[in-house]
Scaffold this motif. Structure first.
Motif, PDB file in Angstrom:
ATOM      1  N   LEU A 263       1.326  -1.331  -0.001  1.00  0.00           N
ATOM      2  CA  LEU A 263       0.354   0.098  -0.022  1.00  0.00           C
ATOM      3  C   LEU A 263       0.926   1.193   0.490  1.00  0.00           C
ATOM      4  O   LEU A 263       0.685   2.243  -0.281  1.00  0.00           O
ATOM      5  N   ARG A 264       1.900   1.377   0.300  1.00  0.00           N
ATOM      6  CA  ARG A 264       2.936   2.227   0.514  1.00  0.00           C
ATOM      7  C   ARG A 264       3.841   2.293  -0.187  1.00  0.00           C
ATOM      8  O   ARG A 264       3.739   3.725  -1.149  1.00  0.00           O
ATOM      9  N   GLU A 271       5.371   8.468  -9.347  1.00  0.00           N
ATOM     10  CA  GLU A 271       4.543   7.969 -10.334  1.00  0.00           C
ATOM     11  C   GLU A 271       3.035   8.021 -10.200  1.00  0.00           C
ATOM     12  O   GLU A 271       2.577   8.975 -10.267  1.00  0.00           O
ATOM     13  N   ASN A 272       2.890   8.000  -9.353  1.00  0.00           N
ATOM     14  CA  ASN A 272       1.643   8.664  -8.241  1.00  0.00           C
ATOM     15  C   ASN A 272       1.260   9.846  -7.841  1.00  0.00           C
ATOM     16  O   ASN A 272       0.654  10.914  -8.545  1.00  0.00           O
ATOM     17  N   PHE A 273       2.607  10.962  -7.375  1.00  0.00           N
ATOM     18  CA  PHE A 273       2.972  12.349  -7.419  1.00  0.00           C
ATOM     19  C   PHE A 273       2.891  13.140  -8.606  1.00  0.00           C
ATOM     20  O   PHE A 273       1.759  14.025  -8.912  1.00  0.00           O
ATOM     21  N   VAL A 276      -0.604  13.141  -9.151  1.00  0.00           N
ATOM     22  CA  VAL A 276      -1.864  13.964  -8.279  1.00  0.00           C
ATOM     23  C   VAL A 276      -1.309  15.644  -9.593  1.00  0.00           C
ATOM     24  O   VAL A 276      -1.675  16.255  -9.374  1.00  0.00           O
ATOM     25  N   ALA A 277       0.176  15.762  -9.309  1.00  0.00           N
ATOM     26  CA  ALA A 277       0.484  17.066 -10.359  1.00  0.00           C
ATOM     27  C   ALA A 277      -0.288  16.988 -11.339  1.00  0.00           C
ATOM     28  O   ALA A 277      -0.709  18.380 -11.438  1.00  0.00           O
ATOM     29  N   VAL A 278      -0.482  15.922 -12.067  1.00  0.00           N
ATOM     30  CA  VAL A 278      -1.458  16.466 -13.384  1.00  0.00           C
ATOM     31  C   VAL A 278      -3.234  17.057 -13.355  1.00  0.00           C
ATOM     32  O   VAL A 278      -3.440  17.555 -13.618  1.00  0.00           O
ATOM     33  N   VAL A 325      10.222  15.573 -12.921  1.00  0.00           N
ATOM     34  CA  VAL A 325      10.227  16.190 -11.913  1.00  0.00           C
ATOM     35  C   VAL A 325       8.398  16.953 -11.570  1.00  0.00           C
ATOM     36  O   VAL A 325       8.086  17.512 -10.405  1.00  0.00           O
ATOM     37  N   LEU A 326       7.392  15.918 -12.138  1.00  0.00           N
ATOM     38  CA  LEU A 326       6.096  16.569 -11.928  1.00  0.00           C
ATOM     39  C   LEU A 326       6.169  15.486 -10.242  1.00  0.00           C
ATOM     40  O   LEU A 326       5.359  16.669  -9.688  1.00  0.00           O
TER      41      LEU A 326
END
Length: 601
Positions: A263-264, A271-273, A276-278, A325-326
C-alpha cells in the motif's frame, strides 16, 4: 505491550511481531534525519543531503547502534519451547551443550554466511548464546522507534532516537534561519502565480519565497536564479512518506506488514505524485526554461487524458511514465509547507490529504503487472521465460509462459527493461483472464469505462496497445503466440541433471530442471502407509517411523504436449523425505525416456 511487539520477530509464531512497527519506524527515522539535515546544512545541495541521510539510516549503522545499546539481549527470535522451560533450581532434561566459539551473550551473523547447518537462528544454548541475524537487530531499532511514535508521538520518537545517539534535535534558531534564507526569494514578479496556487492548495504562505523555491526547476539557474526545488524535494519526500505511512498504519490496523508495504509503495512513488500534479494542474505553475521538459510534460498529460477513456491502454501497461519533475514538485511543495508552518506535520496532512485522495486501500490495490504475473505463476507452478533486447531508444521484452498444454508468448516495449516487462506481462495477464484462469480485479471498472465511452476499440495484440503509448512497435508482425509446441517438450539430447542424494537434493534437481525447460512444476500428494522400517532420507540409513506410520508421496508431472507421468515413491519417516523418494524416481523415469541423463553427486 508495544515494546514487546517491537522486540518480537516472526520466528516466535506469536499473534504479533515487529513488522508493522518497523515499517512505521523506518518512515519516522527517515523524516527525523531528513529534517535535521535540511535545517543544519543550509548550504548543502540535495545530493549531499541524501548521501548523509543514507549513511545515517542504513542497516549497518542501525545494527551498530543497536549493539552499542545491547538491545540484542532483549529480542525474542524463537518460538517458546515448553520442553526447555525451567523453574528456578531445576535442571534441564533436554540439555543443549554450548559449542559456540564466542563469549558474548548473542552471536550476530548474516544468515547467508552461516555454513553450519546445525545452527538454529534464535535458539539459545545452555550458556545463553543465540544466533541472530544482523538485520534483525537493525529492524528492531526501527520497530522501537515506531513503537515510541505510536505511544507518544514525535516527542517520544525523538527521545528514543537520542537514546540511540542519532542526532535529530532541531533548535528553534535553525527553523528561523531556514525561513530567513527563503525570505530573500523575489516573488513580486510572480505574485499571480503564488496567489493562484495558494488558492488551489487552500494554504497561505507566510514566507512566499518558499513556494517560489518549491516551483523553480534547475533550468532556471541558466537565467540567473540562485536556487531550485531540489532541497525542498529532499525534505518533502520524507514528509509525505511519514504522513502516508502513518495514515495507512492507523487506517488498516488488521493489515499485515507485507500488504501494508504494498500500500505504501503504491502511494509513495514518483509516478503517483506525478499523476497528482497533473490531476490538480500543479504542472502549470512550474517555473523552468527547458523546451524539452515542456514537451515531455505535454506528452505525459495527453497520455493520461487519452488513457482515462481508452480500454486498450487500460489493459496494457498504462500510460507512459511521467517526467520526474512532476512528482518532485509535489514533494517540494510539501517540504515548503512544513518549513513555513514551523514543522507542523498535521497541518501539512490537512493540506495534502485532499490532493492525494483517493488513497489506495487493500480493496483497490493493484500490484505491478510483472509482479502479479510472477506471483500467479509461482502459485500455480509455472515458469516465465524472459528475453530482453535493445531496440534503439527503447527496450523490447519477450515473455513466454508454458501452461500444461499451451504456450503463451507476448512482447512489449518500454523505455527500459522494467517498463517493457510490465507491458508484456499486462498482455499475458489479459490472455489468462480471457481463458478464465485469472479473475480480473478491475473487471467492473473496465465494464464501466466501456459503458460510459460507448464503442471502445478492443486490443487484439501488442501493436494496438503500443500505438496508444507512442512507443515504437516491435519488428515482428505476430506478437501474440498461442502455441502447442514448446522447446522443452522435444529435446535434441538428454538434459544432464546432477542430483545430490542428501535430503532435499532430488527435489531441488527436479525443480531446477523443470525451470530450465519451462515445464510446469510437479505436484505431490502423500498418503500414510503401514508403519515399517523406512529410510529417513535418500541415503541408505534406516530408521523406524517414530509416529507409528510412514509417508508415501505420489508425484505427477505434466510434460507440455506430451505425457502425464505419475509415480509413487517409497515410504519414508517424514513428508519431505517421501517427496525426495518420489522425485528421485521421477528423475530416473525421465532418464529411461531419454529426456534426462542423471548423474549422482
Amino acid at each position: 505491550m508495544k515494546i514487546l511487539e517491537a522486540m518480537t520477530t516472526l520466528r516466535c509464531c506469536e499473534d504479533f511481531s515487529m513488522e508493522r512497527l518497523e515499517l512505521l519506524g523506518d518512515s519516522v527515522l527517515k523524516y527525523a534525519v531528513s529534517a535535521h539535515l535540511f535545517m543544519t546544512f543550509l548550504n548543502k545541495h540535495e545530493g549531499q543531503l541524501s548521501s548523509r541521510r543514507q549513511e545515517t539510516i542504513c542497516n549497518a549503522t542501525l545494527y551498530r547502534l543497536g549493539i552499542e545499546r545491547r538491545i540484542q539481549g532483549y529480542i525474542r527470535d524463537a518460538a517458546f519451547d515448553p520442553r526447555r522451560w525451567l523453574a528456578p533450581g531445576q535442571l534441564s532434561r533436554r540439555p543443549c551443550p554450548c559449542e559456540c566459539p564466542v563469549n558474548s551473550e548473542v552471536v550476530t551473523e548474516d544468515i547467508h554466511r552461516i555454513d553450519d547447518k546445525s545452527i538454529i537462528i534464535g535458539k539459545a544454548c545452555d550458556k545463553g548464546h543465540r544466533w541472530i541475524c544482523s538485520k534483525t537487530i537493525s529492524d528492531c531499532v526501527e520497530a522501537l522507534i515506531g513503537a515510541y511514535y505510536v505511544e507518544g508521538g514525535l516527542k517520544a520518537a525523538f527521545a528514543v532516537l537520542k537514546w540511540f545517539q542519532i542526532e535529530t534535535e532541531i533548535e528553534e534558531e535553525l527553523i528561523m534561519e531556514a525561513l530567513s534564507s527563503a525570505s530573500v526569494r523575489n516573488y513580486l514578479p510572480k505574485v499571480d502565480v503564488v496567489e493562484l496556487l495558494e488558492a488551489k492548495l487552500g494554504y497561505t504562505f507566510q514566507m512566499k519565497g518558499l513556494l517560489i523555491e518549491a516551483l523553480t526547476h534547475s533550468s532556471q539557474q541558466e537565467s540567473g536564479a540562485t536556487y531550485c526545488y531540489q532541497r525542498l524535494e529532499f525534505l518533502g519526500d520524507a514528509v509525505l512518506d511519514i504522513l502516508i505511512t502513518r495514515h495507512l498504519f492507523l487506517s488498516h490496523k488488521d493489515t499485515d506488514e507485507g500488504e501494508l508495504t504494498d500500500l505504501r509503495s503504491a502511494s509513495v512513488n514518483n509516478e503517483n505524485f506525478a499523476q497528482v500534479a497533473v490531476k490538480h494542474n500543479l504542472h502549470q505553475f512550474l517555473q523552468h526554461s527547458s523546451g524539452f521538459l515542456q514537451d515531455q510534460i505535454t506528452e505525459y498529460v495527453n497520455s493520461l487524458e487519452s488513457s482515462s477513456m481508452d480500454r486498450a491502454s487500460l489493459l496494457s501497461s498504462g500510460p507512459c511514465r511521467g517526467p520526474k519533475v512532476l512528482g518532485d514538485i509535489v514533494e517540494s511543495i510539501a517540504g515548503a509547507i512544513l518549513i513555513d508552518s514551523k514543522l507542523d506535520l498535521d497541518l501539512v496532512w490537512r493540506v495534502f490529504k485532499p490532493l492525494l485522495s483517493p488513497i489506495v486501500t487493500p480493496e483497490n490495490l493493484e500490484l505491478p503487472r510483472f509482479r502479479e504475473l510472477n506471483e500467479w505463476s509461482d502459485k500455480n507452478g509455472y515458469f516465465i521465460g524472459i528475453k530482453c533486447e535493445n531496440r534503439g531508444d527503447s527496450t523490447m521484452a519477450i515473455l513466454n509462459l508454458q501452461l500444461k498444454d499451451l504456450l503463451l508468448v507476448r512482447q512489449g516495449c518500454g523505455k527500459n527493461k522494467v517498463d517493457a516487462k510490465a507491458h508484456a506481462a499486462s498482455l499475458l495477464l489479459r490472455d489468462l483472464e480471457e481463458k478464465g484462469l485469472i479473475i480480473p480485479r478491475n473487471a467492473s471498472r473496465v465494464e464501466q469505462l466501456e459503458k460510459n465511452s460507448g464503442t471502445v476499440k478492443h486490443c487484439n495484440n501488442v501493436l494496438d496497445v503500443m500505438d496508444t503509448q507512442n512507443v515504437a512497435p516491435p519488428r515482428q508482425k505476430e506478437v501474440a503466440v498461442l502455441s502447442t509446441t514448446t522447446p522443452g517438450s522435444v529435446l535434441d539430447k538428454p538434459l544432464v541433471v546432477k542430483v545430490k542424494l542428501s535430503k532435499g537434493g532430488p527435489r531441488i534437481s527436479l525443480y531446477e530442471s523443470c525451470k530450465k525447460l519451462q515445464w510446469p512444476m510437479p505436484t505431490f500428494e502423500f498418503v500414510k502407509v503401514e508403519p515399517s522400517v523406512c529410510s529417513s532420507s535418500c541415503g541408505s540409513s534406516q530408521k523406524v517411523a517414530p509416529q507409528g506410520f510412514a509417508f508415501a508421496s505420489t508425484i505427477t508431472l505434466h510434460i507440455p504436449n506430451g505425457d502425464v507421468i505419475s509415480l509413487t515413491g517409497d515410504g519414508r519417516a517424514d513428508k519431505k523425505s517421501s517427496q525426495d523418494s518420489a522425485a528421485l524416481l521421477m528423475l530416473y523415469e525421465l532418464q529411461r525416456q531419454r529426456r534426462f541423463q542423471v548423474q549422482e553427486v
